[in-house]
Design a protein around this motif. Structure first.
Motif, PDB file in Angstrom:
ATOM      1  N   UNK A   1      26.600  64.290   4.078  1.00  0.00           N
ATOM      2  CA  UNK A   1      26.743  65.636   4.655  1.00  0.00           C
ATOM      3  C   UNK A   1      25.488  66.495   4.516  1.00  0.00           C
ATOM      4  N   UNK A   2      24.740  66.323   3.431  1.00  0.00           N
ATOM      5  CA  UNK A   2      23.549  67.175   3.253  1.00  0.00           C
ATOM      6  C   UNK A   2      22.452  66.791   4.250  1.00  0.00           C
ATOM      7  N   UNK A   3      22.298  65.492   4.455  1.00  0.00           N
ATOM      8  CA  UNK A   3      21.294  65.023   5.422  1.00  0.00           C
ATOM      9  C   UNK A   3      21.678  65.506   6.820  1.00  0.00           C
ATOM     10  N   UNK A   4      22.949  65.358   7.134  1.00  0.00           N
ATOM     11  CA  UNK A   4      23.435  65.779   8.451  1.00  0.00           C
ATOM     12  C   UNK A   4      23.199  67.277   8.656  1.00  0.00           C
ATOM     13  N   UNK A   5      23.452  68.051   7.602  1.00  0.00           N
ATOM     14  CA  UNK A   5      23.313  69.509   7.704  1.00  0.00           C
ATOM     15  C   UNK A   5      21.875  69.914   8.041  1.00  0.00           C
ATOM     16  N   UNK A   6      20.910  69.313   7.344  1.00  0.00           N
ATOM     17  CA  UNK A   6      19.510  69.691   7.591  1.00  0.00           C
ATOM     18  C   UNK A   6      19.100  69.320   9.017  1.00  0.00           C
ATOM     19  N   UNK A   7      19.611  68.190   9.481  1.00  0.00           N
ATOM     20  CA  UNK A   7      19.288  67.783  10.853  1.00  0.00           C
ATOM     21  C   UNK A   7      19.937  68.732  11.857  1.00  0.00           C
ATOM     22  N   UNK A   8      21.175  69.108  11.560  1.00  0.00           N
ATOM     23  CA  UNK A   8      21.871  70.061  12.437  1.00  0.00           C
ATOM     24  C   UNK A   8      21.094  71.373  12.530  1.00  0.00           C
ATOM     25  N   UNK A   9      20.647  71.857  11.371  1.00  0.00           N
ATOM     26  CA  UNK A   9      19.919  73.133  11.351  1.00  0.00           C
ATOM     27  C   UNK A   9      18.625  73.011  12.166  1.00  0.00           C
ATOM     28  N   UNK A  10      17.914  71.917  11.951  1.00  0.00           N
ATOM     29  CA  UNK A  10      16.655  71.733  12.676  1.00  0.00           C
ATOM     30  C   UNK A  10      16.902  71.734  14.182  1.00  0.00           C
ATOM     31  N   UNK A  11      17.896  70.942  14.602  1.00  0.00           N
ATOM     32  CA  UNK A  11      18.170  70.807  16.035  1.00  0.00           C
ATOM     33  C   UNK A  11      18.561  72.161  16.643  1.00  0.00           C
ATOM     34  N   UNK A  67      18.377  68.285  20.570  1.00  0.00           N
ATOM     35  CA  UNK A  67      19.531  67.513  20.111  1.00  0.00           C
ATOM     36  C   UNK A  67      19.228  66.884  18.750  1.00  0.00           C
ATOM     37  N   UNK A  68      20.307  66.562  18.021  1.00  0.00           N
ATOM     38  CA  UNK A  68      20.123  65.896  16.722  1.00  0.00           C
ATOM     39  C   UNK A  68      19.440  64.546  16.920  1.00  0.00           C
ATOM     40  N   UNK A  69      19.786  63.879  18.032  1.00  0.00           N
ATOM     41  CA  UNK A  69      19.190  62.561  18.306  1.00  0.00           C
ATOM     42  C   UNK A  69      17.668  62.682  18.375  1.00  0.00           C
ATOM     43  N   UNK A  70      17.208  63.701  19.090  1.00  0.00           N
ATOM     44  CA  UNK A  70      15.748  63.882  19.224  1.00  0.00           C
ATOM     45  C   UNK A  70      15.115  64.124  17.866  1.00  0.00           C
ATOM     46  N   UNK A  71      15.766  64.934  17.046  1.00  0.00           N
ATOM     47  CA  UNK A  71      15.214  65.232  15.715  1.00  0.00           C
ATOM     48  C   UNK A  71      15.138  63.950  14.897  1.00  0.00           C
ATOM     49  N   UNK A  72      16.210  63.157  14.958  1.00  0.00           N
ATOM     50  CA  UNK A  72      16.207  61.913  14.184  1.00  0.00           C
ATOM     51  C   UNK A  72      15.201  60.923  14.748  1.00  0.00           C
ATOM     52  N   UNK A  73      15.014  60.972  16.067  1.00  0.00           N
ATOM     53  CA  UNK A  73      14.005  60.116  16.683  1.00  0.00           C
ATOM     54  C   UNK A  73      12.626  60.426  16.125  1.00  0.00           C
ATOM     55  N   UNK A  74      12.386  61.716  15.847  1.00  0.00           N
ATOM     56  CA  UNK A  74      11.073  62.108  15.363  1.00  0.00           C
ATOM     57  C   UNK A  74      10.904  61.896  13.851  1.00  0.00           C
ATOM     58  N   UNK A  75      11.944  62.241  13.103  1.00  0.00           N
ATOM     59  CA  UNK A  75      11.778  62.227  11.635  1.00  0.00           C
ATOM     60  C   UNK A  75      12.502  61.083  10.927  1.00  0.00           C
ATOM     61  N   UNK A  76      13.353  60.338  11.651  1.00  0.00           N
ATOM     62  CA  UNK A  76      14.108  59.261  11.035  1.00  0.00           C
ATOM     63  C   UNK A  76      13.198  58.307  10.271  1.00  0.00           C
ATOM     64  N   UNK A  77      13.640  57.904   9.080  1.00  0.00           N
ATOM     65  CA  UNK A  77      12.859  56.957   8.286  1.00  0.00           C
ATOM     66  C   UNK A  77      11.853  57.624   7.372  1.00  0.00           C
ATOM     67  N   UNK A  78      11.550  58.920   7.613  1.00  0.00           N
ATOM     68  CA  UNK A  78      10.577  59.605   6.732  1.00  0.00           C
ATOM     69  C   UNK A  78      11.241  60.104   5.448  1.00  0.00           C
ATOM     70  N   UNK A  79      10.410  60.474   4.509  1.00  0.00           N
ATOM     71  CA  UNK A  79      10.915  61.088   3.272  1.00  0.00           C
ATOM     72  C   UNK A  79      11.464  62.485   3.585  1.00  0.00           C
TER      73      UNK A  79
END
Ligand code: TRP
Length: 336
Positions: free
Chosen positions: A243-253, A259-271
């Protein structure tokens, strides 16, 4: 024509959750065709839980300032304090007399707000939904944008209005309003616990970003935000159960209007640390013009008070004829 009514209480400071979940949508709605938006600061509701008479006027100005700073335009929308239009109290009483205890007893918010010692809760807190119904019905509102937690109150409003139309007015007197549930996709959660809503009344200030926080504080809060041992998720499947990871992505998007997908596309896999830096920058970028505007408005309250006064006149011009008709329907006396 669509008429939109919504409101927030002048209790505590507004948060990023209020902005992304509500205000941002309010701003969009004021530009829709054939739509009139009425945004109220519900100070009469604020006294259902505490009577901070020394602070309430400033708190009301601050919430109005937040509406304006977020982009609600007083030239397009009506921004006023509930207490300035006396018909709210009048209609609230009448509707309260028509609301069975059985209906009120179903309201989950009363149970939450009253807490353990229900004997100490006020009549006002119990009757809160009847006043909210009055707010909405006085303006013959067609749509009520609210968060999920207020849906039950809008449904109660519909029941009260329907009952009034059938049994008292014996005609279609009140418009039956539709709830518009906002912020499902942008539900902003606590920075300390991804399963709890970001709340302006939660104990820890680190759990939320207030609209009045300065850049340093925002950076600090995001840096300290809870995450997990993993890396930034790359797709929806990867944030399930996080839930915490999801929340930060939601806020960013939501802040970046993407979209959350775009955010994860850009930052997914990073620290998370890298992602948090990007998120802090974005958050400061988006919020600082708002914070600045709010400060300006609060530094010289002349302008905000003028806006509230003008808007109260406009609100009264809609509410008073409706109230006058209610008085007639009820067989009550009006001063000639
Ligand atoms: N009950 C709402 C809340 O706490 C505030 C509110 C009062 C409201 N009257 C309203 C919202 C009328 C929408 C319409 O969030």
């Amino acid at each position: 024509m669509k008429r939109i009514f919504s409101g927030m209480q002048p209790t505590n400071r507004l948060t990023l959750g209020n902005y992304l979940g509500a205000l941002k949508n309010w701003v969009k709605m004021q530009d829709e065709a054939d739509t009139q938006c009425i945004y109220c600061v519900v100070d009469l509701h604020a006294i259902t839980v505490s009577q901070d008479t020394a602070g309430i006027k400033t708190a009301t100005r601050e919430v109005a300032a937040a509406y304006i700073a977020a982009g609600v335009d007083p030239k397009k929308s009506i921004i006023f304090a509930q207490s300035a239009v006396t018909a709210h109290s009048q209609l609230g009483w009448i509707l309260g007399c028509m609301t069975p205890l059985g209906w009120l007893n179903r309201m989950t918010q009363f149970k939450d707000k009253a807490g353990k010692d229900k004997e100490k809760a006020s009549l006002g807190l119990y009757g809160y939904p009847a006043l909210m119904a009055a707010d909405i019905l006085l303006y013959q509102t067609t749509h009520v944008p609210v968060g999920d937690d207020q849906k039950q109150h809008v449904e109660l409003t519909r029941d009260i209005a329907t009952s009034f139309n059938i049994h008292i007015a014996k005609k279609d007197f009140f418009t039956i309003p539709e709830p518009v549930i906002m912020g499902d996709a942008t539900r902003v959660m606590s920075l300390r616990d991804g399963t709890a809503k970001m709340s302006k009344s939660a104990e820890s200030d680190m759990s939320r970003i207030n609209l009045t926080d300065d850049a340093d504080l925002i950076v600090q809060k995001i840096k300290k935000a809870k995450t997990d041992a993993g890396v930034v998720p790359s797709n929806e499947g990867e944030y399930e159960g996080r839930p915490e990871a999801k929340n930060l992505i939601t806020i960013y998007a939501a802040l970046a209007d993407t979209s959350k997908e775009k955010v994860m596309g850009e930052y997914g896999g990073q620290q998370f640390s890298a992602f948090k830096n990007a998120l802090s920058d974005l958050c400061v970028d988006k919020l600082s013009p708002m914070t600045t505007r709010m400060r300006e408005l609060m530094a010289d309250v002349g302008e905000i008070d003028r806006i509230l006064a003008d808007s109260a006149d406009k609100a009264a011009a809609i509410a008073e004829p409706v109230m006058s008709d209610v008085m007639d329907v009820m067989g009550f006396w009006k001063r000639p």
